[in-house]
Design a protein around this motif. Structure first.
Motif, PDB file in Angstrom:
ATOM      1  N   TYR A  41       0.813  -1.212   0.000  1.00 17.14           N
ATOM      2  CA  TYR A  41       0.000   0.000   0.000  1.00 17.14           C
ATOM      3  C   TYR A  41       0.849   1.265   0.000  1.00 17.14           C
ATOM      4  CZ  TYR A  41      -4.112  -2.825   0.975  1.00 17.14           C
ATOM      5  OH  TYR A  41      -5.120  -3.718   0.897  1.00 17.14           O
ATOM      6  N   PHE A  42       2.064   1.138   0.450  1.00 13.12           N
ATOM      7  CA  PHE A  42       2.919   2.318   0.554  1.00 13.12           C
ATOM      8  C   PHE A  42       3.603   2.542  -0.775  1.00 13.12           C
ATOM      9  CE2 PHE A  42       2.584   2.562   5.113  1.00 13.12           C
ATOM     10  CZ  PHE A  42       2.232   1.272   5.450  1.00 13.12           C
ATOM     11  N   ILE A  43       2.753   2.804  -1.794  1.00 18.38           N
ATOM     12  CA  ILE A  43       3.227   2.619  -3.159  1.00 18.38           C
ATOM     13  C   ILE A  43       4.218   3.706  -3.525  1.00 18.38           C
ATOM     14  CG2 ILE A  43       1.612   3.932  -4.588  1.00 18.38           C
ATOM     15  CD1 ILE A  43       1.127   1.297  -6.095  1.00 18.38           C
TER      16      ILE A  43
ATOM     17  N   SER B  24      13.370  -0.680  13.764  1.00 24.24           N
ATOM     18  CA  SER B  24      12.438  -1.537  14.485  1.00 24.24           C
ATOM     19  C   SER B  24      11.188  -1.780  13.652  1.00 24.24           C
ATOM     20  CB  SER B  24      12.056  -0.909  15.820  1.00 24.24           C
ATOM     21  OG  SER B  24      11.585   0.385  15.606  1.00 24.24           O
ATOM     22  N   HIS B  25      11.158  -1.260  12.436  1.00 24.37           N
ATOM     23  CA  HIS B  25      10.031  -1.412  11.528  1.00 24.37           C
ATOM     24  C   HIS B  25      10.523  -2.213  10.343  1.00 24.37           C
ATOM     25  CE1 HIS B  25       6.747  -0.174   8.828  1.00 24.37           C
ATOM     26  NE2 HIS B  25       6.128   0.282   9.883  1.00 24.37           N
ATOM     27  N   TRP B  26       9.734  -3.162   9.899  1.00 29.65           N
ATOM     28  CA  TRP B  26      10.204  -4.045   8.829  1.00 29.65           C
ATOM     29  C   TRP B  26      10.509  -3.308   7.534  1.00 29.65           C
ATOM     30  CZ3 TRP B  26      12.553  -8.336   8.938  1.00 29.65           C
ATOM     31  CH2 TRP B  26      12.259  -9.296   9.890  1.00 29.65           C
ATOM     32  N   LEU B  27       9.735  -2.240   7.249  1.00 32.96           N
ATOM     33  CA  LEU B  27       9.953  -1.544   5.983  1.00 32.96           C
ATOM     34  C   LEU B  27      11.310  -0.845   5.966  1.00 32.96           C
ATOM     35  CD1 LEU B  27       6.395  -0.148   5.375  1.00 32.96           C
ATOM     36  CD2 LEU B  27       7.459  -2.163   4.436  1.00 32.96           C
ATOM     37  N   MET B  69      10.684 -11.244  -1.057  1.00 28.90           N
ATOM     38  CA  MET B  69      10.059 -12.188  -0.124  1.00 28.90           C
ATOM     39  C   MET B  69       9.951 -11.578   1.265  1.00 28.90           C
ATOM     40  SD  MET B  69      11.967 -15.620  -1.380  1.00 28.90           S
ATOM     41  CE  MET B  69      11.475 -16.735  -0.126  1.00 28.90           C
ATOM     42  N   ILE B  70      10.998 -10.837   1.663  1.00 33.10           N
ATOM     43  CA  ILE B  70      10.972 -10.199   2.980  1.00 33.10           C
ATOM     44  C   ILE B  70       9.848  -9.177   3.043  1.00 33.10           C
ATOM     45  CG2 ILE B  70      12.277  -8.670   4.482  1.00 33.10           C
ATOM     46  CD1 ILE B  70      14.786 -10.089   3.558  1.00 33.10           C
ATOM     47  N   SER B  74       6.552  -9.380   5.522  1.00 31.44           N
ATOM     48  CA  SER B  74       6.225  -8.358   6.510  1.00 31.44           C
ATOM     49  C   SER B  74       4.893  -7.701   6.200  1.00 31.44           C
ATOM     50  CB  SER B  74       7.323  -7.312   6.597  1.00 31.44           C
ATOM     51  OG  SER B  74       7.695  -6.877   5.335  1.00 31.44           O
ATOM     52  N   SER B  75       4.578  -7.534   4.909  1.00 35.28           N
ATOM     53  CA  SER B  75       3.280  -6.942   4.566  1.00 35.28           C
ATOM     54  C   SER B  75       2.143  -7.863   4.962  1.00 35.28           C
ATOM     55  CB  SER B  75       3.189  -6.667   3.071  1.00 35.28           C
ATOM     56  OG  SER B  75       4.271  -5.913   2.644  1.00 35.28           O
TER      57      SER B  75
END
Lengths: 81, 346
Positions: A41-43, B24-27, B69-70, B74-75
């Motif tokens: 979604y965070f396109i 600490s956030h996957w993104l 894949m990661i 996480s999404s």
């Protein structure tokens, strides 16, 4: 929300499978990689990184064609034992 | 390469790993991994040679797949549980896909097949960066996930065995180092669920040993066993020490490489996994065989035996030898400090 989620997961799995299955041309592989980048979604945020990666992939493709003469992935055996 | 551009790539490498360490956030972690990949690919392809270009392409494809894949794992976890925290990867499907993605990143069996070919196509410096620095960021993520998985132990045991068996038939040094890397990573992942600090210690000691081996090969300018056998004529002193470095990689006491293996086997027996400990210890013998073969070629084939290759030109080493000296010392003599290290890192 249920069927939409399933559809997205199926789309991701299919694109991942097509990416993994060895295609004849590297360009196809790079196109599949572009599809994988459109999955969240965070396109806007990830469009940037995906675009950078696409540019890097294309630069590598140009480099491959310049050094090997083609981009038939099956013929890249220079490094195998 | 233009020194400004080279420094941009090296700073990019540092930046990517730092971002992954502090996230600490996957993104954000994914972005750090991507920046790492983007920064190292031009370093790999800087010599516009078919081998390096092919190696960079294979590296790019595998790392991009792993990063995808990661991101997907996480999404999916965020959709289902609403959590983006690195510690909170609770959904089992996400956890499995994330583990497979990170395993592809570091070259854990059965997702290891790209590693020997990619390492073979790189020059020794870039190969060193790929073997050591690029492993840090995925491991930082692996250590923060709380995993409780038998798949991981299976992959670890497969890695130690494949790392051992695969390296037996190689004469090219970079491929031998690739299989050595696969085996060592198997050992690290084996103990990840039980004691992440042991994984960290093993990783650090592996980095020192790999650093000393790569610096040694760079100094002798060798990439195959045949030319390694002539290193006694280039610098006898380091040739006398290099069997010890290789045996340290193989995990023999009283060298440093023995410490992590010892602690890992002790931890496994404490967890009552005696069969796994036995199998892993036996598979370390396979890796030891090719390290022994390397040390045999270096030190036990001196004249008046017939030489394997024609004599090479012996130039004075222009590169600084401090990396080799410090890392050799660390990879040979750190075992007495092991209790101290474990107390500090625990």
């Amino acid at each position: 929300k249920g069927p939409k989620k399933v559809l997205v997961i199926v789309a991701t799995t299919i694109s991942l499978w097509v990416f993994v299955a060895k295609r004849k041309h590297l360009l196809n592989t790079l196109l599949r990689l572009e599809v994988l980048g459109y999955e969240s979604y965070f396109i806007l945020f990830f469009l940037t990184l995906a675009a950078c990666e696409g540019a890097l992939g294309l630069a590598l493709l140009v480099s491959i064609v310049r050094s090997h003469g083609n981009d038939c992935f099956r013929k890249f055996r220079v490094l195998q034992c | 390469m233009n020194p400004y551009i080279m420094s941009i790539f090296l700073l990019g490498l540092g930046l990517g790993t730092t971002i992954t360490f502090m996230s600490s956030h996957w993104l954000l972690a994914w972005m750090g991994l991507e920046i790492n990949t983007l920064a190292i690919i031009p370093l790999m392809a800087q010599h516009h040679h078919p081998r390096s270009v092919e190696a960079s392409t294979k590296y790019f494809l595998t790392q991009a797949t792993a990063a995808a894949m990661i991101l997907f794992a996480s999404s999916t976890n965020a959709w289902i549980t609403g959590q983006w925290d690195i510690n909170e990867l609770s959904h089992p499907m996400s956890s499995t896909i994330m583990m497979l993605g990170l395993a592809l990143k570091i070259g854990l069996a059965p997702l290891h097949t790209w590693l020997p070919e990619v390492l073979q196509g790189l020059d020794l410096t870039t190969g060193l960066i790929m073997s050591t620095w690029q492993k840090l960021a995925p491991f930082s993520l692996l250590m923060q996930m709380n995993l409780n998985n038998s798949v991981m132990i299976t992959m670890a045991i497969m890695s130690t065995m494949i790392g051992g068996w695969g390296g037996l038939n190689q004469t090219q040094l970079r491929k031998i180092l690739a299989y050595s890397s696969i085996a060592h990573i198997g050992w690290m992942i084996l103990v990840l669920q039980f004691s992440p600090s042991l994984t960290l210690i093993t990783l650090m000691i592996y980095i020192f040993m790999t650093l000393s081996i790569f610096c040694l090969f760079k100094m002798n300018k060798t990439t195959s066993i045949n030319s390694l056998a002539m290193s006694w004529s280039k610098s006898p002193t380091i040739t006398a020490l290099s069997p010890l470095i290789l045996l340290s990689l193989g995990g023999l006491p009283p060298l440093t490489g023995f410490g992590p293996k010892w602690m890992i086997l002790s931890e496994l027996t404490k967890q009552d996994l005696n069969m796994i400990a036995t199998i892993t210890a036996l598979s370390a013998l396979l890796s030891l065989y090719f390290y022994l073969r390397l040390s045999y070629a270096m030190t036990l084939t001196l004249s008046p035996n017939t030489t394997p290759i024609t004599n090479q030109w012996r130039f004075n080493t222009k590169q600084p030898t401090i990396h080799l000296s410090i890392s050799t010392m660390l990879s040979l003599m750190l075992l007495p400090l092991l209790p101290g290290i474990m107390t500090i890192i625990n």
